[in-house]
Design a protein around this motif. Sequence first.
Motif, mmCIF file in Angstrom:
data_model
loop_
_atom_site.group_PDB
_atom_site.id
_atom_site.type_symbol
_atom_site.label_atom_id
_atom_site.label_comp_id
_atom_site.label_asym_id
_atom_site.label_seq_id
_atom_site.Cartn_x
_atom_site.Cartn_y
_atom_site.Cartn_z
ATOM 1 N N LEU A 179 49.963 7.344 21.265
ATOM 2 C CA LEU A 179 50.225 7.683 19.858
ATOM 3 C C LEU A 179 51.476 6.964 19.340
ATOM 4 O O LEU A 179 51.548 6.607 18.169
ATOM 5 N N SER A 180 52.469 6.745 20.205
ATOM 6 C CA SER A 180 53.683 6.028 19.764
ATOM 7 C C SER A 180 53.354 4.604 19.355
ATOM 8 O O SER A 180 53.963 4.057 18.449
ATOM 9 N N LEU A 181 52.392 4.007 20.043
ATOM 10 C CA LEU A 181 52.067 2.603 19.768
ATOM 11 C C LEU A 181 50.979 2.468 18.712
ATOM 12 O O LEU A 181 50.851 1.428 18.068
ATOM 13 N N PRO B 293 50.155 4.840 15.816
ATOM 14 C CA PRO B 293 50.466 6.120 15.161
ATOM 15 C C PRO B 293 49.391 6.563 14.170
ATOM 16 O O PRO B 293 49.672 6.794 13.012
ATOM 17 N N VAL C 5 50.395 -0.198 11.748
ATOM 18 C CA VAL C 5 51.731 0.157 11.276
ATOM 19 C C VAL C 5 52.764 -0.789 11.868
ATOM 20 O O VAL C 5 53.663 -1.261 11.179
ATOM 21 N N LEU C 6 52.615 -1.105 13.145
ATOM 22 C CA LEU C 6 53.673 -1.845 13.841
ATOM 23 C C LEU C 6 53.347 -3.330 13.960
ATOM 24 O O LEU C 6 52.213 -3.713 14.234
ATOM 25 N N ASP C 7 54.376 -4.162 13.787
ATOM 26 C CA ASP C 7 54.232 -5.601 14.033
ATOM 27 C C ASP C 7 54.140 -5.857 15.531
ATOM 28 O O ASP C 7 54.628 -5.069 16.343
ATOM 29 N N SER D 148 55.784 -7.904 17.482
ATOM 30 C CA SER D 148 57.037 -8.013 18.238
ATOM 31 C C SER D 148 57.650 -6.631 18.441
ATOM 32 O O SER D 148 58.157 -6.314 19.520
ATOM 33 N N VAL D 149 57.601 -5.805 17.421
ATOM 34 C CA VAL D 149 58.143 -4.448 17.539
ATOM 35 C C VAL D 149 57.300 -3.655 18.542
ATOM 36 O O VAL D 149 57.825 -2.928 19.384
ATOM 37 N N TYR E 144 58.188 -4.355 22.235
ATOM 38 C CA TYR E 144 59.426 -3.697 22.695
ATOM 39 C C TYR E 144 59.187 -2.200 22.878
ATOM 40 O O TYR E 144 59.578 -1.612 23.891
ATOM 41 N N LEU E 145 58.557 -1.579 21.887
ATOM 42 C CA LEU E 145 58.326 -0.128 21.967
ATOM 43 C C LEU E 145 57.460 0.224 23.175
ATOM 44 O O LEU E 145 57.691 1.240 23.842
ATOM 45 N N ARG F 130 59.609 0.054 26.284
ATOM 46 C CA ARG F 130 60.586 1.148 26.313
ATOM 47 C C ARG F 130 59.902 2.493 26.559
ATOM 48 O O ARG F 130 60.376 3.320 27.336
ATOM 49 N N GLN F 131 58.775 2.718 25.893
ATOM 50 C CA GLN F 131 58.097 4.016 26.060
ATOM 51 C C GLN F 131 57.521 4.135 27.477
ATOM 52 O O GLN F 131 57.465 5.227 28.030
ATOM 53 N N ARG G 96 60.255 5.314 29.548
ATOM 54 C CA ARG G 96 60.545 6.733 29.281
ATOM 55 C C ARG G 96 59.438 7.648 29.803
ATOM 56 O O ARG G 96 59.649 8.876 29.878
#
Lengths: 173, 545
Positions: free
Chosen positions: A24-26, A28, A82-84, A86-87, A90-91, A94-95, A98
């Motif tokens: 869901l973070s990637l 949304p 929603v997300l590009d 490159s973003v 990274y997400l 990182r996720q 986590r």
Amino acid sequence: MHETKDEFITHLTMAQPSLWAYVLSLLPDHVAAQDVLQETNLTLWRKAGNFQPGTSFIAWACQVAYFHVLSYRRRMRRDRLVLDDSVLAYLAERQAERAETLDNRLAALRGCLEKLPEASRRLLQERYAPGGSVKDLAESDGRSVAAVSQVLYRIREKLLSCIETAQAAGGMA
Amino acid sequence: MSKRAELGELLRRLSDGDLSPEDAARLNELLHGDPVACERYLDHLTLEAHLRTEFGGQRLDPAALPEFVRNAAAPPAPAQRVPLAAARWLPYVTAAAVGALLLLAGLLTWQALHDPAAPSVAAETPQRLDPASVATLLFADDCQWAEQEKFVEGQRLAVRPLKLQRGLAVLRFDGGAAVVLQGPTDLDLLSRVSTRLTSGRLTVRAPEEAAGFTVRTPASDVVDLGTEFCVAVERNGATELQVLEGEVAYGKPESPDDSVQLLRAGQGVRYDLPRQPSPRAVPVNAPRFAELLSQARTSPREDLLLVHEPFHYPLGRVPLAEANGGLGWGGPWRLSPGAKLNGAAPDLTIVEAKLKINWPVRGGRGPMLEAPADYQSRSRPLAEPIRLDQDGVYYISVLTRWDAPAPAPNQPVPAIRMVLRSSSNFNGDRVMFNLPHFLRPQLDLRNGAIFTSPQTVAANETQFWVGKIVARRQGEDEIFFRVYGEGEALDSIEPADWNVQSTGIQSDAQLDLLLLTKFAGGTCYWDEVRIGKSWRAVVPTEKAQ
């Protein structure tokens, strides 16, 4: 597969909340994320033999999920992403880092929810139940959409703060 | 407003489902290169996910799930419910099957808990109507749809009900599953990976990558595990499931404690009533997916051909003004704007037998266009433009072979192209099917909108190019490009796999010129240019493959 089916199923089942949060973070959009989670689960099951016992299950599952997210994005209309790229990369990285600790956040959230006033908890219940929306909530409460949105925003901020405090204290809030 | 406050506001809109494209662009700007902002975003989305977990209709305790799946009843054979824990039937079921059963129990439950857009079997209509397309109508034979609706082959379909009164139709869901509908059949397209069958008959073929495709019926949900199966629902809700290949799982997601069962190839079950808790075994007698298709008339649709250039001209040099044959053109061939002759004559060069045609298609064996080393580009006006500003589906095809030269310094990148352009705005939006010297098919639609296939095609082989243009008055246009090599069989219905497809393009261009272009040396041959309204109009295979 080197471990028993039962062990694998236990891994998979235990990983669901974190895997769901990862997807869901990637992606949304909860409907798209649900599709991707289902595809990911089936791939994990089919590729179960590739999992090395003793290594991190959730790290492996996130890798598989990431490929499904990318594949899904290729099929989605560009204006619905929603997300590009490159973003996103990274997400995702990182996720995945986590992911091992996301269960702790869920446990902390449960403690924090218990501390919420009943009215706030009920509002969350109605918003996040299947089919719930801010608009429906506003209509049923006779409030404006903006007002309900702001109330929900404040409750989420409060929960995030509570989760951070619990994490810092190393406890379950 | 500070960046922190701005990020908070954008996350609020994201949670509310209220994020505009401009908001999304700003959100990306704020996240790009800012680890603190990214951490906040991830905290926020993790909370969203966890709140859905907590309030998704039923509290989901991860520690309890293994216990749940162990307790799920799972009979090895139809109508024999035996607790999973009972070891006596284990010898009859492979370990993989047990695992799949447990997993599917979890998946069905998980989906039920988290997917408000996937209503339970009790719901009558989709709860969420998504305007985005989820499936494509690949084929329609003698079809009559309810309320005089007209669907054309190639049409993209959004989340919606479909009522086929008569005939046979084939859909492909974007998740990969192909489905044959036999009228009368009523179904709801729910998502790219699921559908609800209200009544009638579906035959589903889902390759391994499409595993997980779900058919909801009044009596049961059927989840495919990489397989072929048939589901039939009668008017009274009686439901029959027959597995033709592979395995499927079926169960009732609204009742996690109920059984989730596995059914293998050659097994069939029937619920005589929708609410019947357990089905009874029935023999498998449904025809296979390929059998249904072979019975359908997959013959060429010349009636849906809009434009055709077979290059039936005399061999040798043909003056442009005399190159005026074929169908659907607004005039003869001409030199394309900006093309240079370098001293050569503008005539077309017509040769024969330069292509190796292994396919059962028309064209490629008689006269064809040769583009010698000095050829750059010729164009021909269409009688009617291809309109990207109106809803419509077009297919385009050409046969070609090109001996790609190596790129030279200070020379254009070697490439061959079939391009649709607008005569009133020649350098504006276009649809360019391009094969550069590095042999990865490309779509070039406007400056900055070039899509390149990850796949490389074979050099100096006869190729069959097929393009598809899904034009929309409102919303995104979609362009697809597929190159078949000599060793590949042509598909008799539109395939799932394209070499490359566009995303995020919206255009209102009216394309009234077709160009055949070659850059930088080498010799190329073209034949049999076709534009039509159906796959079968431009891929005229004589017999179903």
